[in-house]
Scaffold this motif. Sequence first.
Motif, PDB file in Angstrom:
ATOM      1  N   GLY A  61       0.629  -1.307   0.109  1.00  0.00           N
ATOM      2  CA  GLY A  61       0.214   0.364   0.515  1.00  0.00           C
ATOM      3  C   GLY A  61       0.964   0.751   0.018  1.00  0.00           C
ATOM      4  N   GLU A  62       0.046   2.422   0.493  1.00  0.00           N
ATOM      5  CA  GLU A  62       0.751   3.495   0.917  1.00  0.00           C
ATOM      6  C   GLU A  62       2.340   4.150   1.500  1.00  0.00           C
ATOM      7  N   SER A  63       3.219   4.696   0.933  1.00  0.00           N
ATOM      8  CA  SER A  63       4.418   4.308   2.177  1.00  0.00           C
ATOM      9  C   SER A  63       3.594   5.113   3.278  1.00  0.00           C
ATOM     10  N   VAL A  64       3.197   6.024   3.528  1.00  0.00           N
ATOM     11  CA  VAL A  64       2.532   6.387   4.199  1.00  0.00           C
ATOM     12  C   VAL A  64       1.873   5.559   5.607  1.00  0.00           C
ATOM     13  N   GLU A  65       1.412   5.147   5.243  1.00  0.00           N
ATOM     14  CA  GLU A  65      -0.049   3.874   5.768  1.00  0.00           C
ATOM     15  C   GLU A  65       1.373   2.311   6.402  1.00  0.00           C
ATOM     16  N   PHE A  66       1.973   2.848   5.951  1.00  0.00           N
ATOM     17  CA  PHE A  66       3.038   1.414   6.099  1.00  0.00           C
ATOM     18  C   PHE A  66       4.322   1.973   6.972  1.00  0.00           C
ATOM     19  N   TYR A  67       4.898   3.324   7.011  1.00  0.00           N
ATOM     20  CA  TYR A  67       5.924   3.462   7.633  1.00  0.00           C
ATOM     21  C   TYR A  67       4.397   3.762   9.488  1.00  0.00           C
ATOM     22  N   ALA A 123      16.686   5.827  14.827  1.00  0.00           N
ATOM     23  CA  ALA A 123      17.132   5.652  13.609  1.00  0.00           C
ATOM     24  C   ALA A 123      15.768   4.890  12.672  1.00  0.00           C
ATOM     25  N   CYS A 124      15.671   3.685  13.660  1.00  0.00           N
ATOM     26  CA  CYS A 124      14.142   2.795  13.073  1.00  0.00           C
ATOM     27  C   CYS A 124      12.474   4.030  12.562  1.00  0.00           C
ATOM     28  N   ARG A 125      12.877   4.826  13.387  1.00  0.00           N
ATOM     29  CA  ARG A 125      12.064   5.816  13.799  1.00  0.00           C
ATOM     30  C   ARG A 125      12.165   6.774  13.524  1.00  0.00           C
ATOM     31  N   ASP A 126      13.509   6.839  12.979  1.00  0.00           N
ATOM     32  CA  ASP A 126      13.622   8.357  12.429  1.00  0.00           C
ATOM     33  C   ASP A 126      12.982   8.543  10.991  1.00  0.00           C
ATOM     34  N   ILE A 127      13.729   6.991  10.793  1.00  0.00           N
ATOM     35  CA  ILE A 127      13.320   6.535   8.761  1.00  0.00           C
ATOM     36  C   ILE A 127      11.678   6.551   8.510  1.00  0.00           C
ATOM     37  N   CYS A 128      10.593   6.020  10.068  1.00  0.00           N
ATOM     38  CA  CYS A 128       9.398   6.084   9.827  1.00  0.00           C
ATOM     39  C   CYS A 128       8.534   7.765   9.754  1.00  0.00           C
ATOM     40  N   ARG A 147      10.692  10.148   8.904  1.00  0.00           N
ATOM     41  CA  ARG A 147      10.810  11.067   7.752  1.00  0.00           C
ATOM     42  C   ARG A 147       9.861  10.081   6.059  1.00  0.00           C
ATOM     43  N   ASN A 148      10.015   9.219   5.992  1.00  0.00           N
ATOM     44  CA  ASN A 148       9.059   8.760   5.038  1.00  0.00           C
ATOM     45  C   ASN A 148       6.885   8.632   5.069  1.00  0.00           C
ATOM     46  N   ARG A 149       6.715   8.910   6.242  1.00  0.00           N
ATOM     47  CA  ARG A 149       5.491   9.424   6.686  1.00  0.00           C
ATOM     48  C   ARG A 149       4.940  10.602   6.193  1.00  0.00           C
ATOM     49  N   PHE A 150       6.393  11.285   6.142  1.00  0.00           N
ATOM     50  CA  PHE A 150       5.609  12.961   6.144  1.00  0.00           C
ATOM     51  C   PHE A 150       6.073  13.439   4.491  1.00  0.00           C
ATOM     52  N   SER A 151       7.252  12.826   3.580  1.00  0.00           N
ATOM     53  CA  SER A 151       8.173  12.572   2.579  1.00  0.00           C
ATOM     54  C   SER A 151       6.992  12.121   1.085  1.00  0.00           C
ATOM     55  N   PRO A 152       6.839  12.669   0.337  1.00  0.00           N
ATOM     56  CA  PRO A 152       5.419  13.211  -0.643  1.00  0.00           C
ATOM     57  C   PRO A 152       6.102  12.074  -1.995  1.00  0.00           C
ATOM     58  N   HIS A 153       6.849  11.135  -1.328  1.00  0.00           N
ATOM     59  CA  HIS A 153       7.663  10.168  -1.839  1.00  0.00           C
ATOM     60  C   HIS A 153       7.106   8.957  -1.837  1.00  0.00           C
ATOM     61  N   THR A 158       8.094   4.751  -1.490  1.00  0.00           N
ATOM     62  CA  THR A 158       9.147   4.010  -1.200  1.00  0.00           C
ATOM     63  C   THR A 158       8.979   2.502  -2.222  1.00  0.00           C
ATOM     64  N   SER A 159       9.946   1.921  -2.854  1.00  0.00           N
ATOM     65  CA  SER A 159       9.310   0.757  -3.177  1.00  0.00           C
ATOM     66  C   SER A 159       9.101  -0.472  -2.392  1.00  0.00           C
ATOM     67  N   LEU A 160       8.795  -1.107  -2.973  1.00  0.00           N
ATOM     68  CA  LEU A 160       8.483  -2.992  -2.477  1.00  0.00           C
ATOM     69  C   LEU A 160       9.462  -3.641  -1.578  1.00  0.00           C
ATOM     70  N   GLU A 161      10.144  -3.383  -2.315  1.00  0.00           N
ATOM     71  CA  GLU A 161      11.467  -3.857  -1.965  1.00  0.00           C
ATOM     72  C   GLU A 161      12.399  -3.422  -1.323  1.00  0.00           C
ATOM     73  N   LYS A 162      12.474  -1.473  -1.299  1.00  0.00           N
ATOM     74  CA  LYS A 162      13.290  -1.262   0.175  1.00  0.00           C
ATOM     75  C   LYS A 162      12.179  -1.583   1.754  1.00  0.00           C
ATOM     76  N   LYS A 163      10.888  -0.968   1.759  1.00  0.00           N
ATOM     77  CA  LYS A 163       9.691  -1.348   2.293  1.00  0.00           C
ATOM     78  C   LYS A 163      10.008  -2.245   3.189  1.00  0.00           C
ATOM     79  N   GLU A 164      10.952  -3.608   2.384  1.00  0.00           N
ATOM     80  CA  GLU A 164      10.961  -4.918   2.784  1.00  0.00           C
ATOM     81  C   GLU A 164      12.198  -5.456   3.164  1.00  0.00           C
ATOM     82  N   VAL A 165      13.029  -4.658   2.916  1.00  0.00           N
ATOM     83  CA  VAL A 165      14.194  -4.543   3.607  1.00  0.00           C
ATOM     84  C   VAL A 165      14.153  -3.864   4.984  1.00  0.00           C
ATOM     85  N   PHE A 166      13.511  -2.937   4.700  1.00  0.00           N
ATOM     86  CA  PHE A 166      12.914  -1.692   6.029  1.00  0.00           C
ATOM     87  C   PHE A 166      12.310  -2.867   7.156  1.00  0.00           C
TER      88      PHE A 166
END
Length: 105
Positions: free
Chosen positions: A10-16, A62-67, A69-75, A77-85
Amino acid sequence: LSRARRSLEGESVEFYGEVDRVLAGFIGDKLNLPDPSLISHEIRHMLLTAGVSAELVDEALACRDICDRNRFSPHSTSLEKKEVFLGRVERCLTALGSQLRRRRS
């Protein structure tokens, strides 16, 4: 993490957002905090006081910071990057649980 896993495609905002809720909830539960919405320096202090290594505290934050950044980013994230994270977060949670259990023993 099952809800985060279901939101991978789904949407990166929801995932993060879901991953951040898991991290905050896990830390809050392990530290017996009624409200896991503490800010980073408070979380750092409490985890270090509970006997968690500085390296692992840095990783959790750092994991919380990544969340954040990505929740409030207009971009998106690929499925692969989300799986790795998600794998990174799972390893972090496992290590936190282990270090906090050891401390209680």
